[in-house]
Motif scaffolding. Structure first.
Motif, short mmCIF file in Angstrom:
data_model
loop_
_atom_site.label_atom_id
_atom_site.label_comp_id
_atom_site.label_asym_id
_atom_site.label_seq_id
_atom_site.Cartn_x
_atom_site.Cartn_y
_atom_site.Cartn_z
N GLY A 77 60.00 44.38 34.12
CA GLY A 77 60.18 43.55 35.32
C GLY A 77 61.55 43.72 35.93
O GLY A 77 61.68 43.84 37.16
N VAL A 78 62.57 43.73 35.11
CA VAL A 78 63.94 43.91 35.61
C VAL A 78 64.08 45.27 36.27
O VAL A 78 64.69 45.40 37.34
CB VAL A 78 64.95 43.75 34.46
N LEU A 79 63.49 46.31 35.67
CA LEU A 79 63.59 47.66 36.23
C LEU A 79 62.83 47.80 37.54
O LEU A 79 63.20 48.59 38.41
CB LEU A 79 63.09 48.68 35.22
N ARG A 80 61.73 47.03 37.71
CA ARG A 80 60.90 47.15 38.91
C ARG A 80 61.35 46.26 40.07
O ARG A 80 60.81 46.38 41.17
CB ARG A 80 59.45 46.80 38.55
N VAL A 81 62.27 45.33 39.79
CA VAL A 81 62.70 44.41 40.84
C VAL A 81 63.24 45.14 42.05
O VAL A 81 62.95 44.78 43.21
CB VAL A 81 63.76 43.41 40.30
N ALA A 82 64.01 46.18 41.83
CA ALA A 82 64.62 46.91 42.94
C ALA A 82 63.58 47.66 43.77
O ALA A 82 63.60 47.62 45.01
CB ALA A 82 65.67 47.88 42.42
N SER A 83 62.65 48.35 43.11
CA SER A 83 61.67 49.17 43.83
C SER A 83 60.46 48.37 44.31
O SER A 83 59.89 48.66 45.36
CB SER A 83 61.19 50.32 42.92
N ASN A 84 60.06 47.36 43.56
CA ASN A 84 58.89 46.54 43.91
C ASN A 84 59.18 45.09 43.51
O ASN A 84 58.78 44.64 42.44
CB ASN A 84 57.65 47.06 43.20
#
Length: 338
Positions: free
Chosen positions: A206-213
């Motif tokens: 979730g933390v990694l995807r916050v920026a892209s999605n």
């Protein structure tokens, strides 16, 4: 244990009875600006001890409110000085924090000794004889190694602490013994760690995807957080059950042994349902929650002995001061494995 008789432990208190004590304790503690809290603790402990019965005889809590009050006042002064100095004299606050950290082994020993000597059965007191030197290794040095070992030292630390507490506990003139091994502790904590892998992975993704999605990342992070707290409840029940069984099933007092039958799923259900009922009752279910846990834990413990339980003898044990014990409570310092 061959040719032994079983003596089941029981807890016969009711939530409605404890509710009356609990609500009065809260009200009087508020009215007296916390001074009554010492009397509140003694009333509560005496009630729980008095409703815990073995072979028809209840346990006894021997501390007096004045013993606890003096300890609490000293603990309050230390905490107040730290709180004020953190705003006006940061260097003093750091010094106090370091002093309390260094004092952790003494606080643990003081708490264990006071609680043991204030506990009695059939008129005979318990005692704790551990020393600060060994406690410094178990409650100061090993915990400091937790981050450097990524937590992998936790099973060994818990095993050593369990062995330390039991090996230095006495009932009257009879010392306790512990014959447990390290390996089961590793199994317990590795399984507990496994329960956290899924929620930790979801939070990480979730933390990694916050920026892209952002929408997907926030959703994964939210689900991960919910599952993380749910896993903590499950881990608490699992570890309490498994470590509790290891604690008692490998302990003995002379010729007297113990059989603990705590079940992880039963404790998890108690924890989860208690949290739910506490939330919907705005905390008023607390007395019943505590009684439910006490009743279940007592019902799962049996004492095994080939002789009557009145065979124990004891000598007079000097009652220690409550300063260290109350400071340990105020600072949430203790043995910590049950």
């Amino acid at each position: 244990m061959a040719d032994s008789k079983s003596y089941p432990l029981s807890f016969n208190g009711r939530g409605s009875e404890y509710f009356k004590i609990w609500i009065v304790n809260i009200l009087l503690s508020i009215v007296t600006v916390g001074i009554y809290s010492a009397w509140a603790k003694v009333r509560t402990q005496r009630w729980f001890y008095g409703h815990t019965v073995l072979d028809g005889q209840p346990f006894t809590y021997l501390a007096t409110p004045m013993q606890l009050l003096m300890g609490r006042l000293i603990a309050l002064v230390v905490i107040a000085v730290y709180a004020l100095s953190s705003h006006f004299m940061p260097a003093l606050a750091v010094a106090i924090m370091l002093a309390l950290l260094i004092a952790t082994p003494w606080l643990v020993i003081a708490g264990l000794r006071f609680n043991a000597r204030m506990s009695a059965y059939r008129g005979i007191r318990f005692d704790f004889t551990g020393d600060v030197k060994e406690a410094a290794i178990l409650y100061l040095l090993l915990p400091l190694l937790l981050p450097f070992t990524l937590g992998l030292i936790l099973p060994y630390m818990t095993y050593r602490q369990v062995r330390f507490v039991i090996a230095h506990t006495r009932f009257g003139n009879t010392p306790a013994q512990y014959q447990g091994q390290l390996k089961p502790f590793w199994r317990i904590y590795l399984i507990a760690l496994g329960m956290l892998l899924v929620p930790a992975a979801l939070m990480g993704v979730g933390v990694l995807r916050v920026a892209s999605n952002p929408e997907l990342g926030a959703s994964l992070l939210g689900v991960g957080v919910v599952l993380f707290y749910a896993a903590l409840l499950m881990i608490s029940g699992y570890v309490m059950a498994r470590v509790g069984n290891l604690y008692f099933n490998h302990s003995s007092l002379g010729a007297v042994g113990f059989e603990s039958r705590l079940r992880a799923r039963s404790l998890i259900w108690i924890f989860v349902s208690n949290v739910f009922l506490l939330v919907i009752t705005l905390g008023l279910f607390y007395p019943w929650a505590r009684v439910r846990l006490a009743r279940y834990r007592a019902a799962q413990l049996t004492v095994q002995s080939a002789q009557a339980l009145d065979i124990f003898t004891g000598s007079r044990v000097q009652a220690p001061g409550a300063t260290g014990s109350e400071m340990a409570d105020a600072l949430d310092v203790g043995a910590g494995f049950l």
